[in-house]
Design an enzyme around this catalytic site. Sequence first.
Site, mmCIF file in Angstrom:
data_model
loop_
_atom_site.group_PDB
_atom_site.id
_atom_site.type_symbol
_atom_site.label_atom_id
_atom_site.label_comp_id
_atom_site.label_asym_id
_atom_site.label_seq_id
_atom_site.Cartn_x
_atom_site.Cartn_y
_atom_site.Cartn_z
ATOM 1 N N HIS A 46 0.847 -1.187 0.000
ATOM 2 C CA HIS A 46 0.000 0.000 0.000
ATOM 3 C C HIS A 46 0.890 1.246 0.000
ATOM 4 O O HIS A 46 2.110 1.143 0.194
ATOM 5 C CB HIS A 46 -0.935 0.005 1.228
HETATM 6 P P1 TYD Z 1 -2.030 -3.890 7.535
HETATM 7 O O1 TYD Z 1 -2.171 -2.531 6.944
HETATM 8 O O2 TYD Z 1 -2.541 -5.055 6.771
HETATM 9 O O3 TYD Z 1 -0.499 -4.152 7.919
HETATM 10 P P2 TYD Z 1 0.777 -4.265 6.931
HETATM 11 O O4 TYD Z 1 0.890 -2.974 6.202
HETATM 12 O O5 TYD Z 1 1.913 -4.506 7.867
HETATM 13 O O6 TYD Z 1 0.596 -5.397 5.997
HETATM 14 O O7 TYD Z 1 -2.699 -3.858 8.993
HETATM 15 C C1 TYD Z 1 -3.106 -5.026 9.654
HETATM 16 C C2 TYD Z 1 -4.340 -4.696 10.490
HETATM 17 O O8 TYD Z 1 -3.982 -3.853 11.573
HETATM 18 C C3 TYD Z 1 -5.427 -3.993 9.707
HETATM 19 O O9 TYD Z 1 -6.667 -4.513 10.115
HETATM 20 C C4 TYD Z 1 -5.333 -2.550 10.165
HETATM 21 C C5 TYD Z 1 -4.778 -2.682 11.587
HETATM 22 N N1 TYD Z 1 -3.945 -1.565 12.046
HETATM 23 C C6 TYD Z 1 -4.343 -0.816 13.145
HETATM 24 O O10 TYD Z 1 -5.421 -1.038 13.726
HETATM 25 N N2 TYD Z 1 -3.540 0.183 13.592
HETATM 26 C C7 TYD Z 1 -2.360 0.481 12.995
HETATM 27 O O11 TYD Z 1 -1.640 1.402 13.443
HETATM 28 C C8 TYD Z 1 -1.953 -0.295 11.841
HETATM 29 C C9 TYD Z 1 -0.659 -0.005 11.136
HETATM 30 C C10 TYD Z 1 -2.785 -1.307 11.404
#
Ligand code: TYD
Length: 131
Positions: A46
Amino acid sequence: MHKTKVHSITDNRGGLVSLESGINIPFDIKRVYYLYNLNDEARGFHAHLKLRQFLICVSGSCTVKLDDGETSSNFTLNDPTEGIFVERLLWREMHNFSKDCVLLVIADAHYDECDYIRNYEDFLKLVRTDT
Ligand code: TYD
Protein backbone atom coordinates in the site's frame (compact mmCIF):
# COMPACT_ATOMS: atom_id res chain seq x y z
CA MET A 1 15.16 7.19 -0.97
CA HIS A 2 18.02 6.11 1.24
CA LYS A 3 18.70 4.64 4.62
CA THR A 4 19.40 7.00 7.51
CA LYS A 5 21.83 6.30 10.32
CA VAL A 6 20.68 7.20 13.82
CA HIS A 7 23.05 8.01 16.64
CA SER A 8 23.58 5.23 19.16
CA ILE A 9 24.86 5.83 22.66
CA THR A 10 27.02 2.77 23.11
CA ASP A 11 29.14 1.71 26.04
CA ASN A 12 30.29 -1.62 27.47
CA ARG A 13 26.70 -2.36 28.53
CA GLY A 14 25.31 -2.13 25.01
CA GLY A 15 23.61 0.40 22.79
CA LEU A 16 20.80 2.91 23.23
CA VAL A 17 19.04 4.74 20.42
CA SER A 18 16.71 7.64 21.12
CA LEU A 19 14.23 8.80 18.48
CA GLU A 20 12.88 12.28 19.12
CA SER A 21 10.60 14.60 17.17
CA GLY A 22 12.50 17.57 15.82
CA ILE A 23 15.88 16.01 16.73
CA ASN A 24 16.38 12.96 14.52
CA ILE A 25 12.76 12.46 13.45
CA PRO A 26 11.61 15.38 11.26
CA PHE A 27 7.94 15.17 12.22
CA ASP A 28 5.76 15.08 15.30
CA ILE A 29 5.44 11.48 16.44
CA LYS A 30 1.78 10.51 16.82
CA ARG A 31 2.00 6.73 16.63
CA VAL A 32 4.48 3.94 17.19
CA TYR A 33 3.75 0.35 16.19
CA TYR A 34 5.81 -2.72 15.51
CA LEU A 35 5.55 -5.92 13.53
CA TYR A 36 6.88 -9.05 15.19
CA ASN A 37 6.52 -12.84 15.11
CA LEU A 38 6.41 -12.59 11.33
CA ASN A 39 6.38 -15.49 8.92
CA ASP A 40 7.53 -15.53 5.30
CA GLU A 41 4.43 -13.73 4.05
CA ALA A 42 5.20 -10.31 2.64
CA ARG A 43 3.31 -7.32 4.07
CA GLY A 44 2.52 -3.77 3.19
CA PHE A 45 1.38 -3.47 -0.44
CA HIS A 46 0.00 0.00 0.00
CA ALA A 47 0.91 3.67 -0.10
CA HIS A 48 -0.33 6.58 1.99
CA LEU A 49 -1.89 9.83 0.89
CA LYS A 50 -0.33 11.87 3.68
CA LEU A 51 1.34 9.67 6.28
CA ARG A 52 5.08 9.96 6.89
CA GLN A 53 6.88 7.13 8.62
CA PHE A 54 10.28 6.01 9.81
CA LEU A 55 10.97 2.26 9.68
CA ILE A 56 13.70 0.63 11.71
CA CYS A 57 14.42 -3.04 12.29
CA VAL A 58 15.23 -3.09 15.99
CA SER A 59 15.86 -6.84 15.85
CA GLY A 60 16.65 -9.17 12.95
CA SER A 61 16.24 -8.15 9.35
CA CYS A 62 13.82 -7.59 6.50
CA THR A 63 13.74 -6.07 3.04
CA VAL A 64 11.71 -2.94 2.36
CA LYS A 65 10.76 -2.28 -1.24
CA LEU A 66 9.85 1.31 -2.04
CA ASP A 67 8.31 2.36 -5.33
CA ASP A 68 7.62 5.98 -6.30
CA GLY A 69 5.67 5.02 -9.41
CA GLU A 70 8.72 5.30 -11.65
CA THR A 71 11.47 3.35 -9.94
CA SER A 72 11.56 0.88 -7.13
CA SER A 73 14.41 0.16 -4.73
CA ASN A 74 15.04 -2.54 -2.18
CA PHE A 75 16.54 -1.73 1.19
CA THR A 76 17.79 -4.28 3.68
CA LEU A 77 17.09 -3.22 7.24
CA ASN A 78 19.30 -5.27 9.58
CA ASP A 79 20.79 -2.73 11.95
CA PRO A 80 18.99 -1.09 14.91
CA THR A 81 20.97 2.10 14.22
CA GLU A 82 19.74 2.46 10.64
CA GLY A 83 16.25 3.16 9.37
CA ILE A 84 14.44 4.54 6.40
CA PHE A 85 12.09 7.48 6.06
CA VAL A 86 9.07 6.62 3.98
CA GLU A 87 7.42 9.74 2.69
CA ARG A 88 3.87 10.01 1.36
CA LEU A 89 2.92 8.43 -1.97
CA LEU A 90 5.44 5.63 -1.87
CA TRP A 91 4.26 2.11 -2.51
CA ARG A 92 5.86 -0.08 0.15
CA GLU A 93 6.28 -3.81 0.54
CA MET A 94 8.10 -5.65 3.30
CA HIS A 95 9.70 -9.01 2.49
CA ASN A 96 12.21 -11.55 3.82
CA PHE A 97 11.48 -11.26 7.52
CA SER A 98 13.97 -13.07 9.71
CA LYS A 99 12.51 -15.13 12.56
CA ASP A 100 13.69 -12.55 15.09
CA CYS A 101 12.57 -9.52 13.05
CA VAL A 102 10.91 -6.70 14.96
CA LEU A 103 10.09 -3.86 12.59
CA LEU A 104 9.43 -0.63 14.47
CA VAL A 105 7.40 2.02 12.68
CA ILE A 106 7.13 5.62 13.81
CA ALA A 107 4.41 7.69 12.21
CA ASP A 108 3.21 11.28 12.13
CA ALA A 109 -0.52 10.46 12.38
CA HIS A 110 -2.92 8.11 14.05
CA TYR A 111 -4.16 5.06 12.20
CA ASP A 112 -6.62 6.12 9.49
CA GLU A 113 -7.80 3.64 6.88
CA CYS A 114 -8.87 6.60 4.67
CA ASP A 115 -5.20 7.50 4.22
CA TYR A 116 -4.40 4.16 2.59
CA ILE A 117 -4.08 3.48 -1.14
CA ARG A 118 -4.28 -0.29 -1.37
CA ASN A 119 -4.59 -0.70 -5.12
CA TYR A 120 -1.39 -0.36 -7.17
CA GLU A 121 -3.15 0.98 -10.29
CA ASP A 122 -4.87 3.67 -8.19
CA PHE A 123 -1.47 4.51 -6.72
CA LEU A 124 0.06 4.95 -10.21
CA LYS A 125 -2.83 7.19 -11.29
CA LEU A 126 -2.42 9.29 -8.17
CA VAL A 127 1.36 9.80 -8.44
CA ARG A 128 0.99 10.77 -12.09
CA THR A 129 -1.54 13.47 -11.28
CA ASP A 130 -0.08 14.60 -7.95
CA THR A 131 1.44 18.08 -7.97
P1 TYD B 1 -2.03 -3.89 7.53
O1 TYD B 1 -2.17 -2.53 6.94
O2 TYD B 1 -2.54 -5.05 6.77
O3 TYD B 1 -0.50 -4.15 7.92
P2 TYD B 1 0.78 -4.26 6.93
O4 TYD B 1 0.89 -2.97 6.20
O5 TYD B 1 1.91 -4.51 7.87
O6 TYD B 1 0.60 -5.40 6.00
O7 TYD B 1 -2.70 -3.86 8.99
C1 TYD B 1 -3.11 -5.03 9.65
C2 TYD B 1 -4.34 -4.70 10.49
O8 TYD B 1 -3.98 -3.85 11.57
C3 TYD B 1 -5.43 -3.99 9.71
O9 TYD B 1 -6.67 -4.51 10.11
C4 TYD B 1 -5.33 -2.55 10.17
C5 TYD B 1 -4.78 -2.68 11.59
N1 TYD B 1 -3.95 -1.57 12.05
C6 TYD B 1 -4.34 -0.82 13.15
O10 TYD B 1 -5.42 -1.04 13.73
N2 TYD B 1 -3.54 0.18 13.59
C7 TYD B 1 -2.36 0.48 13.00
O11 TYD B 1 -1.64 1.40 13.44
C8 TYD B 1 -1.95 -0.29 11.84
C9 TYD B 1 -0.66 -0.01 11.14
C10 TYD B 1 -2.78 -1.31 11.40
